[in-house]
Design an enzyme around this catalytic site. Structure first.
Site, PDB file in Angstrom:
ATOM      1  N   SER A 196      19.663 -40.223  27.501  1.00 57.82           N
ATOM      2  CA  SER A 196      18.519 -39.319  27.410  1.00 57.82           C
ATOM      3  C   SER A 196      17.218 -40.076  27.585  1.00 57.82           C
ATOM      4  O   SER A 196      16.172 -39.463  27.754  1.00 57.82           O
ATOM      5  CB  SER A 196      18.529 -38.578  26.077  1.00 57.82           C
ATOM      6  N   HIS A 224      21.940 -36.434  33.396  1.00 58.71           N
ATOM      7  CA  HIS A 224      21.563 -36.064  32.027  1.00 58.71           C
ATOM      8  C   HIS A 224      21.850 -34.584  31.781  1.00 58.71           C
ATOM      9  O   HIS A 224      21.140 -33.716  32.295  1.00 58.71           O
ATOM     10  CB  HIS A 224      20.073 -36.399  31.829  1.00 58.71           C
ATOM     11  N   GLU A 250      19.637 -33.002  34.715  1.00 57.60           N
ATOM     12  CA  GLU A 250      18.504 -33.833  35.152  1.00 57.60           C
ATOM     13  C   GLU A 250      19.111 -35.084  35.807  1.00 57.60           C
ATOM     14  O   GLU A 250      19.822 -35.847  35.151  1.00 57.60           O
ATOM     15  CB  GLU A 250      17.641 -34.202  33.936  1.00 57.60           C
ATOM     16  N   ASN A 257      12.615 -35.288  28.406  1.00 59.61           N
ATOM     17  CA  ASN A 257      12.167 -35.779  27.102  1.00 59.61           C
ATOM     18  C   ASN A 257      10.715 -36.249  27.087  1.00 59.61           C
ATOM     19  O   ASN A 257      10.109 -36.312  26.018  1.00 59.61           O
ATOM     20  CB  ASN A 257      13.108 -36.881  26.612  1.00 59.61           C
TER      21      ASN A 257
HETATM   22  N1  CAA Z   1      30.584 -24.020  24.384  1.00 59.12           N
HETATM   23  C1  CAA Z   1      30.684 -22.850  25.011  1.00 59.12           C
HETATM   24  N2  CAA Z   1      29.871 -21.788  24.751  1.00 59.12           N
HETATM   25  C2  CAA Z   1      28.943 -21.950  23.785  1.00 59.12           C
HETATM   26  C3  CAA Z   1      28.786 -23.160  23.087  1.00 59.12           C
HETATM   27  C4  CAA Z   1      29.655 -24.233  23.417  1.00 59.12           C
HETATM   28  N3  CAA Z   1      29.555 -25.416  22.821  1.00 59.12           N
HETATM   29  N4  CAA Z   1      27.751 -23.017  22.200  1.00 59.12           N
HETATM   30  C5  CAA Z   1      27.287 -21.764  22.354  1.00 59.12           C
HETATM   31  N5  CAA Z   1      27.995 -21.122  23.314  1.00 59.12           N
HETATM   32  C6  CAA Z   1      27.749 -19.775  23.847  1.00 59.12           C
HETATM   33  C7  CAA Z   1      28.114 -18.668  22.902  1.00 59.12           C
HETATM   34  O1  CAA Z   1      29.442 -18.275  23.066  1.00 59.12           O
HETATM   35  C8  CAA Z   1      27.148 -17.564  23.312  1.00 59.12           C
HETATM   36  O2  CAA Z   1      27.617 -16.891  24.467  1.00 59.12           O
HETATM   37  P1  CAA Z   1      27.064 -15.413  24.868  1.00 59.12           P
HETATM   38  O3  CAA Z   1      25.600 -15.569  25.213  1.00 59.12           O
HETATM   39  O4  CAA Z   1      27.886 -15.055  26.081  1.00 59.12           O
HETATM   40  O5  CAA Z   1      27.273 -14.560  23.682  1.00 59.12           O
HETATM   41  C9  CAA Z   1      25.899 -18.323  23.702  1.00 59.12           C
HETATM   42  O6  CAA Z   1      26.332 -19.657  24.022  1.00 59.12           O
HETATM   43  C10 CAA Z   1      24.912 -18.363  22.585  1.00 59.12           C
HETATM   44  O7  CAA Z   1      25.532 -18.914  21.441  1.00 59.12           O
HETATM   45  P2  CAA Z   1      25.460 -18.299  19.975  1.00 59.12           P
HETATM   46  O8  CAA Z   1      25.467 -16.801  20.027  1.00 59.12           O
HETATM   47  O9  CAA Z   1      26.484 -18.980  19.119  1.00 59.12           O
HETATM   48  O10 CAA Z   1      24.101 -18.827  19.392  1.00 59.12           O
HETATM   49  P3  CAA Z   1      22.640 -18.630  19.897  1.00 59.12           P
HETATM   50  O11 CAA Z   1      22.412 -17.354  20.607  1.00 59.12           O
HETATM   51  O12 CAA Z   1      21.846 -18.953  18.696  1.00 59.12           O
HETATM   52  O13 CAA Z   1      22.467 -19.792  20.984  1.00 59.12           O
HETATM   53  C11 CAA Z   1      22.097 -22.014  21.685  1.00 59.12           C
HETATM   54  C12 CAA Z   1      22.771 -21.135  20.674  1.00 59.12           C
HETATM   55  C13 CAA Z   1      22.741 -21.824  23.071  1.00 59.12           C
HETATM   56  C14 CAA Z   1      22.313 -23.453  21.222  1.00 59.12           C
HETATM   57  C15 CAA Z   1      20.561 -21.619  21.761  1.00 59.12           C
HETATM   58  O14 CAA Z   1      20.004 -21.596  20.479  1.00 59.12           O
HETATM   59  C16 CAA Z   1      19.754 -22.552  22.608  1.00 59.12           C
HETATM   60  O15 CAA Z   1      19.730 -22.462  23.824  1.00 59.12           O
HETATM   61  N6  CAA Z   1      19.034 -23.511  21.945  1.00 59.12           N
HETATM   62  C17 CAA Z   1      18.239 -24.522  22.629  1.00 59.12           C
HETATM   63  C18 CAA Z   1      19.150 -25.592  23.135  1.00 59.12           C
HETATM   64  C19 CAA Z   1      18.395 -26.683  23.811  1.00 59.12           C
HETATM   65  O16 CAA Z   1      17.195 -26.694  23.961  1.00 59.12           O
HETATM   66  N7  CAA Z   1      19.169 -27.694  24.241  1.00 59.12           N
HETATM   67  C20 CAA Z   1      18.612 -28.865  24.861  1.00 59.12           C
HETATM   68  C21 CAA Z   1      18.426 -29.899  23.798  1.00 59.12           C
HETATM   69  S1  CAA Z   1      17.737 -31.365  24.461  1.00 59.12           S
HETATM   70  C22 CAA Z   1      19.072 -32.175  25.053  1.00 59.12           C
HETATM   71  O17 CAA Z   1      20.204 -31.788  24.955  1.00 59.12           O
HETATM   72  C23 CAA Z   1      18.798 -33.419  25.764  1.00 59.12           C
HETATM   73  C24 CAA Z   1      18.155 -34.542  25.124  1.00 59.12           C
HETATM   74  O18 CAA Z   1      18.063 -35.548  25.794  1.00 59.12           O
HETATM   75  C25 CAA Z   1      17.618 -34.586  23.753  1.00 59.12           C
END
Ligand code: CAA
Length: 296
Positions: free
Chosen positions: A119, A140, A152, A190
């Protein structure tokens, strides 16, 4: 032509990356030194595939095919020697990554592309310990990998254009959207995300607003799926701190200096979801968001 992919590291990112490659028809060799971690990763992939079956994202038959595409390995050299592409998703520690890439370079086929899911660690630096810097690239993925559409792609200083094109087209095969960027601290994701998270933590530290107000403002006002403090907990406060330090040192600009509150929380072991407490408290099996007593 890439058919077999070795994924190094079976933590959260590694199992997500293995999941999407297996789901899209690639043979995946998931590698970790810890056999128990591999078992846990396969159980997680199984559970997440079932969740996708329930949501009609994949069929029950595709779930079986995906699991059949997946094998687990503790011998990194053996797995690396069989792969057309290696995606490293080990712990975000520079010495560890340099050691892994030096070894991968020695054991992998000369044509094999070496990618890192880092990252924030420099791809140019990682490439410099190999004899194939033109075949080293950043790939990424975002957490949760099966859900997030972005890959990315980071070009190191020496990355060859044909390698970038291969990884762009491969990312599309995974049904992801690739975006190519150059190798500077924090890349793009990031470099933009972490100052926002840091500013949210500063706002709390300065007493301008509480945890719930900060997160609700960004969720409802900017249509972010999670507020920045919840997102910091989700990413891991130690990871956020380490990325901010990379930005601070890499650009030599105080605008990236991590908030003292973030430093204190990491020192105290309050790392977010993975430690059970950060800005919020996390209880196994509960989705309820409870603000940590420290911030009430
Ligand atoms: N595998 C498969 N499907 C998954 C999953 C997984 N691990 N986690 C969640 N899902 C699916 C769920 O089944 C659900 O599907 P539907 O939309 O079809 O119903 C959907 O994703 C949403 O999940 P939830 O209903 O359980 O929960 P939510 O609506 O609160 O969403 C989330 C959860 C997808 C994590 C959402 O909150 C989100 O997008 N958050 C932001 C995530 C983000 O910004 N990630 C980037 C972080 S930075 C990074 O990763 C890089 C770095 O370098 C730091």
């Amino acid at each position: 032509m890439i058919k077999t992919v070795a994924v190094i590291g079976a933590g959260t990112m590694g199992n997500g990356i293995a999941h999407v490659f297996a789901q899209h028809g690639f043979k995946v060799l998931l590698v970790d030194v810890n056999a128990a971690q591999l078992e846990k990763a396969v159980a997680t992939i199984d559970k997440n595939l079932s969740r996708q079956v329930e949501k009609n994202v994949v069929t029950a038959e595709q779930k079986v095919l995906s699991l059949n595409n997946l094998s687990t390995h503790t011998d990194i050299a053996d797995a690396a020697s069989k792969a057309d592409l290696i995606v490293e998703a080990a712990t975000e520690n520079i010495d560890l990554k340099l050691k892994i890439f030096k070894q991968l370079d020695e054991v992998a086929n000369p044509e094999t592309i070496l990618a890192s899911n880092t990252s924030s660690i420099s791809i140019t630096k990682i490439a410099s310990v190999t004899k194939r810097p033109e075949k080293v690239i950043g790939m990424h993925f975002m957490n949760p990998v099966p859900v997030m559409k972005l890959v990315e792609i980071i070009n190191g200083y020496a990355t060859d254009n044909t390698i970038t094109e291969t990884i762009v087209s491969l990312s599309k095969q995974l049904n992801k959207v690739p975006c190519v960027v150059n190798d500077y601290p924090g890349f793009i994701a990031n470099k933009i995300l972490m100052p926002m998270i840091n500013e949210a933590i500063y706002s709390l530290y300065e007493g301008i607003a509480g945890v719930e107000a900060i997160d609700t403002i960004m969720k409802l006002g900017m249509a972010h799926p999670m507020g920045p403090l919840q997102l910091a907990d989700f990413i891991g406060l130690d990871v956020c701190l380490s990325i901010l330090n990379v930005l601070y040192e890499g650009f030599g600009n105080t605008k990236y200096a991590p908030c003292p509150l973030l430093v204190n929380m990491v020192t105290a072991g309050k790392l977010g979801v993975k430690s059970g407490e950060g800005f919020y408290i996390y209880q196994a099996g509960s989705k309820e968001l409870i603000v940590s007593n420290r911030f009430k």
